[in-house]
Scaffold this active site. Structure first.
Site, PDB file in Angstrom:
ATOM      1  N   SER A  19     -83.061 -22.622 -31.433  1.00 49.10           N
ATOM      2  CA  SER A  19     -83.859 -22.382 -30.225  1.00 49.10           C
ATOM      3  C   SER A  19     -85.164 -23.177 -30.243  1.00 49.10           C
ATOM      4  O   SER A  19     -85.824 -23.283 -31.278  1.00 49.10           O
ATOM      5  CB  SER A  19     -84.219 -20.895 -30.108  1.00 49.10           C
ATOM      6  OG  SER A  19     -83.067 -20.114 -29.885  1.00 49.10           O
ATOM      7  N   TYR A 155     -77.085 -29.688 -13.290  1.00 50.17           N
ATOM      8  CA  TYR A 155     -78.215 -28.788 -13.609  1.00 50.17           C
ATOM      9  C   TYR A 155     -78.481 -27.858 -12.411  1.00 50.17           C
ATOM     10  O   TYR A 155     -78.937 -26.724 -12.565  1.00 50.17           O
ATOM     11  CB  TYR A 155     -79.454 -29.599 -13.997  1.00 50.17           C
ATOM     12  CG  TYR A 155     -80.498 -28.806 -14.759  1.00 50.17           C
ATOM     13  CD1 TYR A 155     -80.186 -28.177 -15.963  1.00 50.17           C
ATOM     14  CD2 TYR A 155     -81.801 -28.689 -14.270  1.00 50.17           C
ATOM     15  CE1 TYR A 155     -81.138 -27.452 -16.663  1.00 50.17           C
ATOM     16  CE2 TYR A 155     -82.768 -27.968 -14.972  1.00 50.17           C
ATOM     17  CZ  TYR A 155     -82.423 -27.359 -16.166  1.00 50.17           C
ATOM     18  OH  TYR A 155     -83.378 -26.632 -16.850  1.00 50.17           O
ATOM     19  N   LYS A 162     -86.576 -24.692 -12.119  1.00 49.45           N
ATOM     20  CA  LYS A 162     -87.633 -25.354 -12.900  1.00 49.45           C
ATOM     21  C   LYS A 162     -88.737 -25.903 -11.983  1.00 49.45           C
ATOM     22  O   LYS A 162     -89.908 -25.918 -12.369  1.00 49.45           O
ATOM     23  CB  LYS A 162     -87.052 -26.455 -13.782  1.00 49.45           C
ATOM     24  CG  LYS A 162     -86.164 -25.957 -14.933  1.00 49.45           C
ATOM     25  CD  LYS A 162     -86.865 -24.980 -15.868  1.00 49.45           C
ATOM     26  CE  LYS A 162     -86.061 -24.737 -17.130  1.00 49.45           C
ATOM     27  NZ  LYS A 162     -86.653 -23.644 -17.963  1.00 49.45           N
ATOM     28  N   ALA A 195     -78.354 -22.604 -25.221  1.00 48.33           N
ATOM     29  CA  ALA A 195     -78.361 -22.769 -23.763  1.00 48.33           C
ATOM     30  C   ALA A 195     -77.782 -24.110 -23.324  1.00 48.33           C
ATOM     31  O   ALA A 195     -77.511 -24.311 -22.150  1.00 48.33           O
ATOM     32  CB  ALA A 195     -79.782 -22.614 -23.214  1.00 48.33           C
TER      33      ALA A 195
END
Ligand code: NAD
Ligand code: 0WE
Length: 259
Positions: A19, A155, A162, A195
């Site tokens: 992470s 994405y 974002k 992720a």
């Protein structure tokens, strides 16, 4: 003497030792910060506990950021154990897997809601719940990606999330600036984390990135950790509302001519 001696940091978003939040935690710990961690679900608790312990942390609390009561309970615990906070690292993002494939225009209302709730509103919710705990000079950091401003295939709704997250950084910076609390984001290049696993085409995108980026390499969680340390420390005392790229220079490149 560490850059963060005596500073108390809360880290949200460690899932495992890959992470980005873990790279940041290690960098902050190395400069003397005291760390607290959060996790979601028992599976991740089993991963996060030993990692937290290895950095001398005994503060490991559950927090699903979709739940206001869970965020309140977390901050009550922070108040009880630490009394105040100097650093918050928000390294959380999520969209349903189906939303990260195919055309953006097929995004569902529910998929949009979930992605923006977990990936965007959560930053505001956490900062709102922590506002009375934050010391003057405190620093808040979140993680973003270049898909916010330029189209990154697949994405999709995360790019929209974002973009909203980056705008939130600027608004939160404006709200908290008068108290000398800074809010910034790091825009990281692609890193193989949990992720990023299972994203179709991630492997080849990751490989291509290193061929195109000015530094001709990928970005590591250690790279992000070092830049995060700077933003979280007094070295960045006049930086707020900023989106700082840690991407080996990739975002400045337009046309690629094969070498
Ligand atoms: P990761 O899977 O290690 O971390 C994501 C974290 O989000 C996990 O710890 C997960 O538990 C947490 N999370 C998901 N839903 C949650 C919820 N409801 N409540 C609380 N926590 C929740 O992956 P990562 O790549 O380290 O992601 C961290 C941040 O970095 C994300 O915001 C991501 O968008 C961003 N980012 C990642 C990359 C990359 O290529 N990996 C690049 C740029 C930015
Ligand atoms: O922000 C991210 C990760 C976002 C993400 C990833 C997943 C995978 C598993 C959010 N939600 C989920 N949900 C899941 O079920 N990155 C910047 C990494 C990333 O993800 C991509 C990328 C890149 C880069 C997805 C598609 C295209 C490129």
């Amino acid at each position: 003497m560490g850059l963060l001696d005596g500073k108390k940091a809360l880290i949200l978003g460690v899932a495992n030792d890959h992470s980005i939040a873990w790279g940041i935690a290690q960098a902050l710990h190395a400069e003397g910060a005291t760390l607290g961690f959060t996790y979601v679900g028992e599976t991740l608790e089993r991963r996060v506990r030993p990692l937290a312990t290895s950095l001398g942390s005994q503060f490991i609390e559950p927090c699903d950021v979709q739940d206001d009561a869970a965020i309140e309970a977390l901050m009550a615990k922070v108040r009880e154990v630490y009394g105040s906070l100097d650093i918050i690292v928000h390294a959380i993002g999520f969209a349903k897997k189906e939303e990260l494939n195919g055309a953006y225009l097929n995004t569902t209302r529910e998929g949009f809601r979930i992605a923006l709730d977990i990936s965007v509103y959560s930053l505001t919710a956490v900062v709102k719940a922590a506002q009375d705990l934050l010391n003057p000079g405190a620093s808040i950091l979140t993680l973003t990606y270049h898909g916010s401003t330029q189209v990154a295939q697949n994405y999709n709704v995360m790019g929209v999330a974002k973009a909203a997250l980056e705008a939130s950084v600027r608004y939160l910076a404006n709200d908290l600036g008068p108290r000398n609390i800074r809010v910034n984001a790091i825009s990281a290049g692609p890193i193989r984390t949990l992720a990023a696993s299972g994203i179709s085409g991630f492997r080849s995108m990751h490989k291509q990135f290193a061929e195109v980026a000015p530094l001709r390499r990928n970005v590591t969680i250690e790279d992000v950790g070092k830049s995060a340390l700077y933003l979280c420390s007094d070295l960045a005392s006049a930086m707020t509302g900023e989106i700082m790229y840690v991407d080996a220079g990739f975002h400045n490149i337009s046309v690629v001519v094969p070498e």
